[in-house]
Write an enzyme that holds these catalytic residues in place. Structure first.
Site: not given
Lengths: 110, 528
Positions: B281, B481
């Site tokens: 998640c 990133c």
């Protein structure tokens, strides 16, 4: 790939869920005309459908997120008309007109 | 303003509780007095006379209201008889559970089954919170909660038992606070640590039913195996992004080898998924109500397991943007050669408790990426200096326009926050790009032969970011990133694609990604 005239194809619905749709142009539902016979002129079964999807529908090069050792990778359930494919003969199941084949990637979040 | 309101409200609550306490003390004193009176009477051997001359008058001669008063004054014995009548539920329970009690699906028998049941909830996160709340609310007698984590701010949008003021508290403790206030009748057992193969059997053995509310394949296999060994039914659910899945396993919970027992997790998933296909998640995202729905459904299935006979195995899949949102799929029965629940099972209690079953190894793990040489990496601090002026690699003057900063987070994340001047090439696009990208090579790829227009468009789109970066062949490329893994893979891919002009152009990544940038350069950069 064999030549496919309209009469030689089976209309089916293929769906992807649980994140698999990302490998298939982010599209959950695909209406396909599957060649009725596989490479060796046998009736199209699930194993053939999986190869067909890899070669013709899946644009993502990460094939190993869908197939592993010539079969659907672990963690993906194949459901034929809302039943586990193990109830229908797994990848030997011969595909019928208007079948609904659903590929579900298992989720782990919670 | 709002804190003043809270303080006022707390003051009111305290004085109301104090008043209640005073009232309870008064009631206790009265009850004790009553008991003393009764004991006194018993000691004196007082009995009711069969032919009480008062009977006639009391029954026929006076107004009812007055009769009640006389009874109350004269006869504590009558009251004692009423009190001796024992009801199967406590008085307050009839009221509390009344709305479900009057349903034929529950009734008194169902409520008593719930009261006598014990349920273990493994994980009080997005699934476990709503599941625990509804089971405690419904009056399940004993609830065990197990979790080794502490409450974090990023849990609160979906983990409804926890609260802002309890960030940092253990999840088990926080859940206890909520649940005991929701229903003080429930006996709660805290297990504030992670479930391990060594602790699984002793932890789970005293419960009737287990809810798997965890978030990794390893814990799912461990819980399922233990449920088989202990013959407990298992309600398992999971959720990610806008999807959820629910399955009731080992129901009925017959011994291994009995084909009439419900299938286990290994029957449905004999092999774990490749670790790189497992998305958490935290990485993939989760919508609160989606995981909430799945947790609520777990509570519902738990109530069904405790009060009804088992149904054939099925998998329910939920997808928030699909129509219909729910689909139920018929599942297989037990697998004849299942490693856990067949007669040839290899998963045994001894193997589990001795620690010889390594679930983490079985499921594999994604190692942190270490793909680049030190010369291909730059720290966030040094990159900040590059942006300020001097390039530590060439010593030359530099400006933001002197290099290209490629951010490979997905578009949505890029939209949340970005470094000024960065360009977005989502990692999914990078991963999709075949290393052979010249037009001639694309045409030669056998898979593309019978491709339609869409295919070509797709291929072109993939190339466009590569072409874009080819346009300025001298500018060094910095890749960033979120955490510094995808950036390394991207640097490698860019080099395979020949973007470094055979080593003439520097391509490297920012070590530790935007997290490192926030930690060592800009504390204000959003942390999501």
């Amino acid at each position: 790939m064999s030549e496919t005239k309209d009469g030689d194809t089976i209309p089916i619905t293929v769906e992807f869920t649980g994140g698999l749709e990302m490998l298939f142009s982010n599209q959950r539902k695909h209406e396909l005309k599957l060649p009725a016979k596989d490479e060796s002129e046998e009736p199209a079964n699930i194993a053939f459908l999986v190869r067909y999807l890899c070669e013709n529908v899946m644009k993502d090069p990460r094939k190993d997120l869908f197939v592993l050792d010539d079969s659907v990778r672990p963690g993906i359930l194949v459901l034929i008309n809302d039943a586990d494919w193990e109830l229908e003969g797994e990848d030997m199941y011969e595909i019928q007109r208007r079948d609904n084949i659903l590929f579900v990637s298992t989720l782990h979040g919670g | 303003m709002s804190s003043t309101l809270i303080i006022d409200s707390l003051r009111k609550q305290i004085s109301s509780c104090e008043a209640q306490l005073k009232d309870l003390r008064r009631q206790l004193a009265e009850a004790e007095q009553l008991r003393r009176q009764k004991q006194e009477k018993e000691r004196l051997g007082e009995t009711t006379v069969a032919n009480d001359p008062l009977d006639h008058d009391m029954n026929y001669g006076i107004a009812d209201a007055f009769r009640s008063e006389v009874y109350a004054a004269l006869s504590p014995l009558a009251e004692e008889n009423v009190m001796r009548r024992s009801w199967p539920l406590e008085k307050a329970e009839y009221k509390r559970y009344g709305r479900q009690l009057i349903m034929p699906e529950i009734g008194l028998q169902g409520q008593l089954r719930l009261k006598n049941a014990s349920v273990l909830i493994v994980g009080v996160g997005g699934l476990g919170c709503p599941a625990a709340a509804y089971l405690a609310g419904a009056g399940v007698g004993k609830i065990g909660i197990i979790d080794g984590d502490v409450v974090e701010e990023s849990n609160l949008h979906r983990q409804i038992l926890h609260s802002t003021s309890r960030v940092g508290m253990s999840k088990v403790e926080s859940a206890m606070v909520f649940l005991s206030s929701l229903n003080p009748n429930v006996q709660l057992t805290p297990h504030p640590s992670r479930l391990t193969p060594e602790t699984a059997i002793p932890t789970m053995k005293d419960y009737d039913l287990v809810l798997d509310c965890t978030d990794t394949p390893a814990s799912r296999y461990l819980i399922s195996d233990t449920c088989i060994l202990l013959s407990k039914p298992l309600v398992s659910a999971s959720a990610l992004r806008i999807d959820g899945q629910l399955v009731v396993l080992n129901n009925p919970p017959l011994p291994p080898g009995d084909p009439k027992g419900g299938p286990c997790y290994r029957c449905v998933f004999p092999k774990p998924p490749p670790p790189e296909s497992v998305v958490s998640c935290g990485d993939g995202g989760i919508l609160g109500p989606v995981v909430g729905v799945m947790g609520v459904l777990q509570a519902l299935e738990a109530l069904k397991v405790l009060t009804r006979t088992p149904e054939p195995p099925s998998l329910t899949i939920f997808s928030a943007h699909a129509n219909p949102m729910f689909r139920t799929i018929r599942l297989r029965s037990r697998k004849p050669k299942c490693a856990a629940c067949s007669s040839s099972a290899t998963v045994t209690a001894e193997a589990l408790t001795s620690g010889s079953l390594d679930y983490v190894q079985f499921c594999g793990a994604v190692n942190p990426v270490e793909a680049l040489r030190p010369s291909e990496r730059i720290s966030a601090e040094n990159y900040a200096k590059v942006r300020m002026g001097v390039n530590p690699f060439t010593g030359s003057e530099n400006r933001r326009e002197g290099h290209v900063l490629v951010d490979v987070r997905e578009r949505v994340q890029f939209g949340i926050c970005k470094l000024e001047g960065s360009v977005n090439v989502p990692f999914s696009e990078v991963a999709r790009t075949p290393v052979t990208t010249t037009a001639a090579e694309v045409a030669q790829m056998p898979n593309r032969l019978d491709g339609d227009g869409d295919d070509r468009k797709e291929a072109n789109a993939k190339e466009s970011w590569v072409d874009e970066l080819r346009r300025n062949p001298d500018k060094p490329i910095f890749v960033v990133c979120r955490l510094g893994n995808d950036s390394q893979v991207t640097v490698q891919k860019m080099k395979q694609l020949g973007l470094d002009n055979g080593g003439k152009r520097w391509i490297g990544d920012i070590k530790g990604g935007l997290r490192a940038w926030r930690e060592s350069v800009d504390l204000e950069f959003p942390d999501y």
